[in-house]
Design a protein around this motif. Structure first.
Motif, PDB file in Angstrom:
ATOM      1  N   LYS A   1       0.828  -1.199   0.000  1.00  0.00           N
ATOM      2  CA  LYS A   1       0.000   0.000   0.000  1.00  0.00           C
ATOM      3  C   LYS A   1       0.869   1.258   0.000  1.00  0.00           C
ATOM      4  CE  LYS A   1      -3.406  -2.370   2.918  1.00  0.00           C
ATOM      5  NZ  LYS A   1      -4.097  -2.345   4.233  1.00  0.00           N
ATOM      6  N   ALA A   2       0.251   2.377  -0.348  1.00  0.00           N
ATOM      7  CA  ALA A   2       0.960   3.658  -0.302  1.00  0.00           C
ATOM      8  C   ALA A   2       1.098   4.099   1.154  1.00  0.00           C
ATOM      9  CB  ALA A   2       0.198   4.713  -1.095  1.00  0.00           C
ATOM     10  N   THR A   3       2.329   4.409   1.561  1.00  0.00           N
ATOM     11  CA  THR A   3       2.591   4.801   2.959  1.00  0.00           C
ATOM     12  C   THR A   3       3.383   6.111   2.948  1.00  0.00           C
ATOM     13  OG1 THR A   3       4.595   3.421   2.970  1.00  0.00           O
ATOM     14  CG2 THR A   3       2.565   2.422   3.783  1.00  0.00           C
ATOM     15  N   LEU A   4       2.780   7.131   2.360  1.00  0.00           N
ATOM     16  CA  LEU A   4       3.485   8.391   2.133  1.00  0.00           C
ATOM     17  C   LEU A   4       3.986   9.027   3.418  1.00  0.00           C
ATOM     18  CD1 LEU A   4       4.406  10.741   0.390  1.00  0.00           C
ATOM     19  CD2 LEU A   4       2.088  11.650   0.452  1.00  0.00           C
ATOM     20  N   LEU A   5       3.166   9.062   4.450  1.00  0.00           N
ATOM     21  CA  LEU A   5       3.578   9.740   5.681  1.00  0.00           C
ATOM     22  C   LEU A   5       4.849   9.104   6.256  1.00  0.00           C
ATOM     23  CD1 LEU A   5       3.187  11.850   7.815  1.00  0.00           C
ATOM     24  CD2 LEU A   5       1.618  10.316   9.000  1.00  0.00           C
ATOM     25  N   SER A   6       4.926   7.780   6.264  1.00  0.00           N
ATOM     26  CA  SER A   6       6.129   7.105   6.754  1.00  0.00           C
ATOM     27  C   SER A   6       7.348   7.523   5.954  1.00  0.00           C
ATOM     28  CB  SER A   6       5.956   5.582   6.671  1.00  0.00           C
ATOM     29  OG  SER A   6       4.944   5.139   7.534  1.00  0.00           O
ATOM     30  N   GLY A   7       7.178   7.619   4.621  1.00  0.00           N
ATOM     31  CA  GLY A   7       8.292   8.029   3.774  1.00  0.00           C
ATOM     32  C   GLY A   7       8.730   9.458   4.037  1.00  0.00           C
ATOM     33  N   VAL A   8       7.760  10.362   4.204  1.00  0.00           N
ATOM     34  CA  VAL A   8       8.079  11.772   4.457  1.00  0.00           C
ATOM     35  C   VAL A   8       8.832  11.932   5.778  1.00  0.00           C
ATOM     36  CG1 VAL A   8       7.063  14.017   5.020  1.00  0.00           C
ATOM     37  CG2 VAL A   8       6.225  12.718   3.053  1.00  0.00           C
ATOM     38  N   VAL A   9       8.333  11.278   6.832  1.00  0.00           N
ATOM     39  CA  VAL A   9       8.976  11.390   8.145  1.00  0.00           C
ATOM     40  C   VAL A   9      10.396  10.820   8.099  1.00  0.00           C
ATOM     41  CG1 VAL A   9       8.895  10.544  10.521  1.00  0.00           C
ATOM     42  CG2 VAL A   9       6.826  11.433   9.444  1.00  0.00           C
ATOM     43  N   ALA A  10      10.573   9.671   7.447  1.00  0.00           N
ATOM     44  CA  ALA A  10      11.900   9.059   7.357  1.00  0.00           C
ATOM     45  C   ALA A  10      12.849   9.932   6.546  1.00  0.00           C
ATOM     46  CB  ALA A  10      11.794   7.665   6.734  1.00  0.00           C
ATOM     47  N   ALA A  11      12.335  10.567   5.489  1.00  0.00           N
ATOM     48  CA  ALA A  11      13.174  11.447   4.682  1.00  0.00           C
ATOM     49  C   ALA A  11      13.643  12.648   5.491  1.00  0.00           C
ATOM     50  CB  ALA A  11      12.407  11.904   3.435  1.00  0.00           C
ATOM     51  N   ILE A  12      12.763  13.185   6.339  1.00  0.00           N
ATOM     52  CA  ILE A  12      13.163  14.294   7.219  1.00  0.00           C
ATOM     53  C   ILE A  12      14.254  13.837   8.170  1.00  0.00           C
ATOM     54  CG2 ILE A  12      12.395  15.847   9.056  1.00  0.00           C
ATOM     55  CD1 ILE A  12       9.613  15.806   7.738  1.00  0.00           C
ATOM     56  N   ASP A  13      14.060  12.652   8.760  1.00  0.00           N
ATOM     57  CA  ASP A  13      15.046  12.134   9.713  1.00  0.00           C
ATOM     58  C   ASP A  13      16.404  11.886   9.056  1.00  0.00           C
ATOM     59  OD1 ASP A  13      13.111  12.234  11.642  1.00  0.00           O
ATOM     60  OD2 ASP A  13      12.638  10.084  11.583  1.00  0.00           O
ATOM     61  N   ASP A  14      16.404  11.599   7.757  1.00  0.00           N
ATOM     62  CA  ASP A  14      17.678  11.419   7.045  1.00  0.00           C
ATOM     63  C   ASP A  14      18.533  12.687   7.120  1.00  0.00           C
ATOM     64  OD1 ASP A  14      16.987   8.862   6.319  1.00  0.00           O
ATOM     65  OD2 ASP A  14      16.268   9.415   4.321  1.00  0.00           O
ATOM     66  N   PHE A  15      17.854  13.849   7.148  1.00  0.00           N
ATOM     67  CA  PHE A  15      18.583  15.116   7.198  1.00  0.00           C
ATOM     68  C   PHE A  15      19.028  15.465   8.623  1.00  0.00           C
ATOM     69  CE2 PHE A  15      16.493  15.546   3.141  1.00  0.00           C
ATOM     70  CZ  PHE A  15      17.366  16.312   2.385  1.00  0.00           C
ATOM     71  N   ALA A  16      18.542  14.727   9.609  1.00  0.00           N
ATOM     72  CA  ALA A  16      18.892  15.043  10.994  1.00  0.00           C
ATOM     73  C   ALA A  16      20.313  14.617  11.333  1.00  0.00           C
ATOM     74  CB  ALA A  16      17.904  14.357  11.944  1.00  0.00           C
ATOM     75  N   ARG A  17      20.863  13.701  10.566  1.00  0.00           N
ATOM     76  CA  ARG A  17      22.221  13.228  10.841  1.00  0.00           C
ATOM     77  C   ARG A  17      23.249  14.268  10.408  1.00  0.00           C
ATOM     78  NH1 ARG A  17      19.972   8.519   8.181  1.00  0.00           N
ATOM     79  NH2 ARG A  17      21.266   8.945   6.362  1.00  0.00           N
ATOM     80  N   GLY A  18      24.349  14.316  11.128  1.00  0.00           N
ATOM     81  CA  GLY A  18      25.417  15.257  10.768  1.00  0.00           C
ATOM     82  C   GLY A  18      26.131  14.852   9.496  1.00  0.00           C
ATOM     83  N   TYR A  19      26.115  13.556   9.210  1.00  0.00           N
ATOM     84  CA  TYR A  19      26.749  13.055   7.995  1.00  0.00           C
ATOM     85  C   TYR A  19      25.873  11.929   7.445  1.00  0.00           C
ATOM     86  CZ  TYR A  19      30.239  11.372   4.724  1.00  0.00           C
ATOM     87  OH  TYR A  19      30.893  11.021   3.566  1.00  0.00           O
ATOM     88  N   PRO A  20      25.663  11.836   6.130  1.00  0.00           N
ATOM     89  CA  PRO A  20      26.194  12.677   5.063  1.00  0.00           C
ATOM     90  C   PRO A  20      25.787  14.141   5.219  1.00  0.00           C
ATOM     91  CG  PRO A  20      25.225  10.668   4.169  1.00  0.00           C
ATOM     92  CD  PRO A  20      24.825  10.734   5.609  1.00  0.00           C
ATOM     93  N   PHE A  21      26.643  15.016   4.654  1.00  0.00           N
ATOM     94  CA  PHE A  21      26.447  16.444   4.848  1.00  0.00           C
ATOM     95  C   PHE A  21      25.138  16.934   4.240  1.00  0.00           C
ATOM     96  CE2 PHE A  21      31.173  16.111   4.761  1.00  0.00           C
ATOM     97  CZ  PHE A  21      31.391  16.507   6.067  1.00  0.00           C
ATOM     98  N   ARG A  22      24.526  17.889   4.929  1.00  0.00           N
ATOM     99  CA  ARG A  22      23.387  18.597   4.355  1.00  0.00           C
ATOM    100  C   ARG A  22      23.888  19.583   3.303  1.00  0.00           C
ATOM    101  NH1 ARG A  22      21.297  20.561  10.240  1.00  0.00           N
ATOM    102  NH2 ARG A  22      20.664  18.528  11.106  1.00  0.00           N
ATOM    103  N   GLY A  23      22.946  20.102   2.524  1.00  0.00           N
ATOM    104  CA  GLY A  23      23.306  21.162   1.581  1.00  0.00           C
ATOM    105  C   GLY A  23      23.531  22.457   2.326  1.00  0.00           C
ATOM    106  N   SER A  24      24.596  23.160   1.963  1.00  0.00           N
ATOM    107  CA  SER A  24      24.886  24.423   2.644  1.00  0.00           C
ATOM    108  C   SER A  24      23.927  25.529   2.224  1.00  0.00           C
ATOM    109  CB  SER A  24      26.328  24.839   2.360  1.00  0.00           C
ATOM    110  OG  SER A  24      26.527  25.017   0.957  1.00  0.00           O
TER     111      SER A  24
END
Length: 398
Positions: free
Chosen positions: A104-127
């Motif tokens: 099934k489509a689980t968009l909210l889970s994907g959106v939340v996980a994608a946000i959490d991917d940016f919470a890590r210090g590495y790999p670097f975020r875009g400056s």
């Protein structure tokens, strides 16, 4: 002892400067995550192609990542397929095409996980910018999450990530109800109105547009693959013998090109040649007079105004019957409908004579004679008179 302390201190300072320098200079200007709806659907190939085209259209020094969502609401239903990094557009395309849609489509889970991917210090975020490009299809989110819950979760995870993320939503082949649901989720993410597409061409174009970082929108990222196609460039890829020339070159979706090969004065029979853009280069796919449709989308063949040969579709294969859509274009529901009605007419004695002639609307059915075969070896056939599409029925007990 003092000398040892001085040396150790100097080494520590140098290492600190190196680490600090790497932290300052290694982060990319822009980082983009492609978040793909990989739930069950027949049109996922279009999505994979669009992701590949968009990734290939980005700058080589932009950090790209790929995450999928789709599965069961209660289990693991999202995963990162390609972690962020520069120079990996080809890898993104390969990973997207390797996805097997399911669940099934689980968009909210994907959106939340994608946000959490940016919470890590590495790999670097875009400056400068950080984006998540979301491709939604079908039910958008089939897990019953209401808008207030979506908004609260997105804001909570964004606050914890500590970075501004620009969401860009694309809805492909959505119904009005599905489009409305996607707009609500986009609003909850403080994103722009979703871009809605209905065809493969629209999806490719839209994905390229929404994947461009905000401060580069007015700039050309790189030359389109279609811009590189010419008689000379195709000749360097495939030219079976000297003196031939390409005519009527048509490029579609920045990925497929049809070139007509002939002599300089075009006196002989045309030879169509299909090329595909793979790994940043054009490669020959097929060169012959009668072209099978293959993996080239049907709308591309239509845009080329060139007929292709589809593979026959076996719609039913049981111990006493085999139904085949010989054209590969009619579709099994229609093929099975006329086949079953014809079989019922045979059983009811409505089909006339040894040839079992029977007509129904636009369909004409019979048990024909064919050269080289005994009559019992020839399958019964139904032909649609308007476009000559054929349904073939083998092994029916007559």
């Amino acid at each position: 002892m003092k000398r040892w302390l001085l040396v150790a201190g100097a080494v520590f300072v140098v290492l600190g400067l190196v680490a600090g320098g790497l932290w300052v200079f290694l982060p990319p200007d822009h980082r983009t995550t492609f978040l793909v709806d990989a739930s069950s659907s027949a049109d996922f190939g279009e999505v994979a192609d669009a992701v590949s085209a968009a990734a290939s259209n980005t700058s080589a020094d932009e950090s790209l990542a790929l995450r999928r969502f789709g599965g069961e609401c209660s289990g693991a239903n999202t995963s990162e397929l390609v972690s962020p990094g520069t120079g990996q557009a080809a890898r993104i395309g390969e990973a997207a095409r390797s996805i097997t849609p399911s669940g099934k489509a689980t968009l909210l889970s994907g959106v939340v996980a994608a946000i959490d991917d940016f919470a890590r210090g590495y790999p670097f975020r875009g400056s400068k910018t950080n984006h998540v490009v979301v491709i939604a299809r079908g039910d958008v989110d089939a897990c019953g999450n209401d808008t207030d819950m979506v908004r609260a979760l997105i804001r909570d995870h964004t606050a914890r990530a500590g970075v501004k993320i620009d969401f860009r939503f694309v809805g492909h082949r959505l119904s009005p109800e599905q489009a409305k649901a996607l707009k609500e989720i986009a609003a909850a993410a403080d994103a722009q109105q979703p871009r809605l597409t209905k065809t493969s061409d629209e999806l490719v174009t839209t994905m390229k547009e929404v994947s461009v970082p905000t401060d580069l929108v007015a700039k050309e990222i790189k030359t389109s693959p279609c811009d590189t196609v010419s008689p000379e460039s195709l000749a360097t890829v495939y030219l079976p013998e000297p003196g031939l020339k390409y005519f009527d070159i048509q490029c579609r979706q920045d990925r497929y090109t049809l070139g007509i090969l002939n002599g300089p004065t075009r006196e002989a029979q045309d030879m169509p040649v299909v090329f595909e853009f793979k790994n940043n280069a054009w490669v020959k796919v097929l060169a012959q007079t009668d072209m099978p449709c293959g993996d080239v989308p049907k709308e591309v063949w239509k845009a080329w105004n060139y007929p292709c040969l589809k593979e026959p579709a076996v719609c039913r294969d049981t111990s006493n019957s085999k139904i085949i859509d010989v054209s590969g274009d009619l579709g099994c529901p229609a093929a099975l409908d006329i086949a079953d009605r014809y079989k019922a007419a045979i059983d009811g004695g409505q089909a006339q004579g040894q040839g079992l002639f029977w007509e129904s609307g636009d369909w004409s059915c019979s048990w024909p004679y064919e050269d080289g075969y005994a009559h019992y070896q020839v399958p019964t056939k139904c032909v649609r008179k308007s476009d000559k599409l054929v349904v073939q029925m083998g092994d029916y007990q007559r």
